[in-house]
Design an enzyme around this catalytic site. Sequence first.
Site, PDB file in Angstrom:
ATOM      1  N   ARG A  19      -4.180 -10.348   3.610  1.00 43.63           N
ATOM      2  CA  ARG A  19      -4.325 -10.398   2.152  1.00 43.63           C
ATOM      3  C   ARG A  19      -3.063  -9.802   1.541  1.00 43.63           C
ATOM      4  NH1 ARG A  19      -6.121  -6.943  -1.924  1.00 43.63           N
ATOM      5  NH2 ARG A  19      -7.286  -7.968  -3.631  1.00 43.63           N
TER       6      ARG A  19
ATOM      7  N   LYS B  55       0.819  -1.208   0.000  1.00 47.60           N
ATOM      8  CA  LYS B  55       0.000   0.000   0.000  1.00 47.60           C
ATOM      9  C   LYS B  55       0.864   1.275   0.000  1.00 47.60           C
ATOM     10  CE  LYS B  55      -4.195  -1.743  -0.025  1.00 47.60           C
ATOM     11  NZ  LYS B  55      -5.092  -1.790   1.130  1.00 47.60           N
TER      12      LYS B  55
END
Length: 286
Positions: free
Chosen positions: A255, A221
């Site tokens: 994830r 991210k």
Amino acid sequence: MSVTGRGVLRVRGRELPWGARTYVMGIVNLSPDSFSGDGTNDTGAAVARAFAQRDAGADILDLGAESTRPGHSPIDAATEVSRLIPVIERVRALDPDVIISVDTFKTEIYERAHAAGGDMLNSIWGASDEAIAACVRTDSAIVAMHNKAVAMYEGDVVDEVLRFLLEVGTRAVRAGLTPERVILDPGIGFGKLPEHSLAILRSLDRLVALGFPTMLGTSRKSTIGKLTGRNVDERAFGTAATVALAAQAGIDIVRVHDVAEQRDVVRVSDAIVRGWRPEGWSESLP
């Protein structure tokens, strides 16, 4: 509502006892527009990627055909189906037992994906009543994520995220889903500035305390990129720090893109904080 005893997720003859260890969800991007640069809309390449993730140690495969990166261009249902369904069908034909999560927020897409072999819905926009009803009808699990169109919060971001997720979980159980099939995701980076995401990561214990199974998606991210100065394909170590913290907090699923690396992170973390040991573990010296 708080749920005690998170139970066991039973899928395709497999049992995933919540709290026993941290499960790894391997990302399989079926969109060439993926922020991480690993997406493909070629069916053969996508199937190969799915099995590479499985063989690297993924407990669950997460297949998604529409990009969710900031500024992405939405795709129509026909395009999403054309990318997604052939891959699910091929993966299911080759491995009847692998657990397939379907990354979509569209109920009609999930129902077609479930018929093709999908097992659980992973929705980036919480859980509509229609999505919950579809999961009840198909006996599917649902991952409900917190998201906002604009990263603005009147009060504490953690309080708002937890209120939202608790409402979703409560509504899903009242609609007929058993609690072990309702998985809550705080949505790191979705409708959140980096400081918002960091505040949530500092408060993962509060998310776990809601009593539902939980998932965390921090892989590659932008917050990790801002902290490390690394390009998107160089963020495995930064991701690993958040994965280890997730395991310590009691998060149930992480994830990730880099399955092999993060599998090792959760194994060592789980051995320390959850008492997990690999099969054949021996206390004897080598």
